[in-house]
Design a protein around this motif. Structure first.
Motif, mmCIF file in Angstrom:
data_model
loop_
_atom_site.group_PDB
_atom_site.id
_atom_site.type_symbol
_atom_site.label_atom_id
_atom_site.label_comp_id
_atom_site.label_asym_id
_atom_site.label_seq_id
_atom_site.Cartn_x
_atom_site.Cartn_y
_atom_site.Cartn_z
ATOM 1 N N CYS A 4 0.837 -1.208 0.000
ATOM 2 C CA CYS A 4 0.000 0.000 0.000
ATOM 3 C C CYS A 4 0.866 1.250 0.000
ATOM 4 C CB CYS A 4 -0.928 0.010 1.217
ATOM 5 S SG CYS A 4 -2.213 -1.240 1.125
ATOM 6 N N ARG A 5 1.919 1.222 0.829
ATOM 7 C CA ARG A 5 2.825 2.365 0.884
ATOM 8 C C ARG A 5 3.508 2.558 -0.465
ATOM 9 N NH1 ARG A 5 7.852 1.983 4.164
ATOM 10 N NH2 ARG A 5 9.002 3.307 2.783
ATOM 11 N N LEU A 6 3.895 1.457 -1.091
ATOM 12 C CA LEU A 6 4.540 1.526 -2.396
ATOM 13 C C LEU A 6 3.584 2.133 -3.420
ATOM 14 C CD1 LEU A 6 6.980 0.832 -4.166
ATOM 15 C CD2 LEU A 6 5.945 -1.411 -4.539
ATOM 16 N N TYR A 7 2.320 1.725 -3.372
ATOM 17 C CA TYR A 7 1.341 2.261 -4.313
ATOM 18 C C TYR A 7 1.188 3.772 -4.148
ATOM 19 C CZ TYR A 7 -0.331 -2.431 -5.544
ATOM 20 O OH TYR A 7 -0.446 -3.718 -5.990
ATOM 21 N N VAL A 8 1.003 4.221 -2.908
ATOM 22 C CA VAL A 8 0.786 5.650 -2.698
ATOM 23 C C VAL A 8 2.044 6.437 -3.072
ATOM 24 C CG1 VAL A 8 1.380 5.842 -0.239
ATOM 25 C CG2 VAL A 8 -0.301 7.377 -1.225
ATOM 26 N N GLU A 9 3.218 5.902 -2.785
ATOM 27 C CA GLU A 9 4.445 6.614 -3.154
ATOM 28 C C GLU A 9 4.592 6.707 -4.674
ATOM 29 O OE1 GLU A 9 7.579 4.636 -1.009
ATOM 30 O OE2 GLU A 9 6.987 5.588 0.886
ATOM 31 N N SER A 10 4.234 5.640 -5.387
ATOM 32 C CA SER A 10 4.275 5.674 -6.852
ATOM 33 C C SER A 10 3.259 6.670 -7.395
ATOM 34 C CB SER A 10 3.999 4.279 -7.423
ATOM 35 O OG SER A 10 4.991 3.376 -7.008
ATOM 36 N N CYS A 11 2.070 6.650 -6.816
ATOM 37 C CA CYS A 11 1.035 7.596 -7.242
ATOM 38 C C CYS A 11 1.478 9.036 -6.970
ATOM 39 C CB CYS A 11 -0.285 7.296 -6.531
ATOM 40 S SG CYS A 11 -1.058 5.754 -7.062
ATOM 41 N N ASN A 12 2.082 9.252 -5.807
ATOM 42 C CA ASN A 12 2.558 10.595 -5.471
ATOM 43 C C ASN A 12 3.634 11.073 -6.435
ATOM 44 O OD1 ASN A 12 0.788 10.761 -3.356
ATOM 45 N ND2 ASN A 12 2.309 10.398 -1.771
ATOM 46 N N ALA A 13 4.503 10.161 -6.866
ATOM 47 C CA ALA A 13 5.537 10.530 -7.835
ATOM 48 C C ALA A 13 4.889 11.002 -9.138
ATOM 49 C CB ALA A 13 6.477 9.354 -8.081
ATOM 50 N N LEU A 14 3.851 10.295 -9.560
ATOM 51 C CA LEU A 14 3.140 10.700 -10.780
ATOM 52 C C LEU A 14 2.434 12.036 -10.576
ATOM 53 C CD1 LEU A 14 2.188 10.208 -13.651
ATOM 54 C CD2 LEU A 14 0.296 8.869 -12.711
ATOM 55 N N LEU A 15 1.762 12.201 -9.437
ATOM 56 C CA LEU A 15 1.068 13.460 -9.149
ATOM 57 C C LEU A 15 2.055 14.628 -9.150
ATOM 58 C CD1 LEU A 15 -1.334 12.318 -6.284
ATOM 59 C CD2 LEU A 15 -1.985 12.966 -8.620
ATOM 60 N N SER A 16 3.210 14.426 -8.556
ATOM 61 C CA SER A 16 4.233 15.470 -8.510
ATOM 62 C C SER A 16 4.682 15.855 -9.918
ATOM 63 C CB SER A 16 5.424 14.988 -7.683
ATOM 64 O OG SER A 16 6.442 15.950 -7.680
ATOM 65 N N SER A 17 4.904 14.854 -10.756
ATOM 66 C CA SER A 17 5.310 15.125 -12.144
ATOM 67 C C SER A 17 4.227 15.882 -12.903
ATOM 68 C CB SER A 17 5.622 13.812 -12.869
ATOM 69 O OG SER A 17 6.720 13.182 -12.271
ATOM 70 N N LEU A 18 2.993 15.497 -12.678
ATOM 71 C CA LEU A 18 1.876 16.171 -13.350
ATOM 72 C C LEU A 18 1.784 17.636 -12.923
ATOM 73 C CD1 LEU A 18 -0.761 13.304 -13.129
ATOM 74 C CD2 LEU A 18 0.268 14.218 -15.242
ATOM 75 N N LEU A 19 2.014 17.895 -11.636
ATOM 76 C CA LEU A 19 1.988 19.282 -11.162
ATOM 77 C C LEU A 19 3.098 20.099 -11.813
ATOM 78 C CD1 LEU A 19 1.152 18.988 -7.376
ATOM 79 C CD2 LEU A 19 -0.232 20.089 -9.153
ATOM 80 N N LYS A 20 4.278 19.502 -11.932
ATOM 81 C CA LYS A 20 5.395 20.202 -12.571
ATOM 82 C C LYS A 20 5.090 20.519 -14.030
ATOM 83 C CE LYS A 20 8.876 18.350 -9.499
ATOM 84 N NZ LYS A 20 9.886 17.320 -9.279
ATOM 85 N N LEU A 21 4.260 19.687 -14.645
ATOM 86 C CA LEU A 21 3.839 19.921 -16.031
ATOM 87 C C LEU A 21 2.611 20.827 -16.115
ATOM 88 C CD1 LEU A 21 4.288 16.287 -17.393
ATOM 89 C CD2 LEU A 21 5.735 18.277 -17.915
#
Length: 165
Positions: A4-21
């Motif tokens: 679960c922690r791995l999933y949320v961390e992966s999702c957060n990485a994607l969310l962070s990239s999307l915000l930067k874009l």
């Protein structure tokens, strides 16, 4: 639990990239998909979703996520408080910005120079120089040193007031 922690961390990485874009729209859609898929959120997830709504200028939705976060027992970060205070000020909702600053203090989060500078800027922009000075004095009273941004904001506020703009 580790997955679960791995999933949320992966999702957060994607969310962070999307915000930067600058893709707040996809941040919001992806968050809804996370909820649908029952992927747990953490404080960083909530920060980025609020940022996504702020980028979309959907303050009401950003505040709803903020409240959801608090209701789930997460403590908002100073960055999140500052982001919402900035949005309130940008939209001229100064009383809401001030209430949020007071709320952050009640919740044990000490306002920073950014918090005070944002409030001073919002008040000066609205021509509320006495209130801006009160915030300036409060800033000094909590042992935060005004910086160049603080002084330039006040100078600009008085200049615009003098021009009756």
């Amino acid at each position: 639990m580790g997955f679960c922690r791995l999933y949320v961390e992966s999702c957060n990485a994607l969310l962070s990239s999307l915000l930067k874009l600058n893709r707040g729209d996809i941040v919001v859609k992806f968050y809804k998909e996370m909820q649908r898929s029952r992927i747990s959120s953490n404080v960083f997830t909530f920060n980025m979703v609020v940022a996504g709504y702020c980028k979309l200028e959907k303050l009401e939705k950003a505040v709803a996520i903020f409240k959801e976060m608090e209701n789930l027992g997460f403590n908002p970060t100073i960055a999140l408080y500052n982001m919402l205070i900035g949005r309130y000020c940008k939209q001229g909702l100064l009383s809401s910005a001030m209430k949020l600053k007071d709320s952050m203090v009640r919740n044990g989060v000490q306002p920073s120079e950014i918090t005070y500078n944002t409030l001073i800027h919002g008040l000066c922009k609205e021509g509320k120089l006495p209130e801006a000075n009160k915030i300036f004095n409060e800033m000094k009273g909590v042992n935060l040193t005004p910086n160049t941004v603080t002084y330039n904001t006040l100078i600009n506020g008085y200049y615009l007031l003098d021009l009756n703009i």
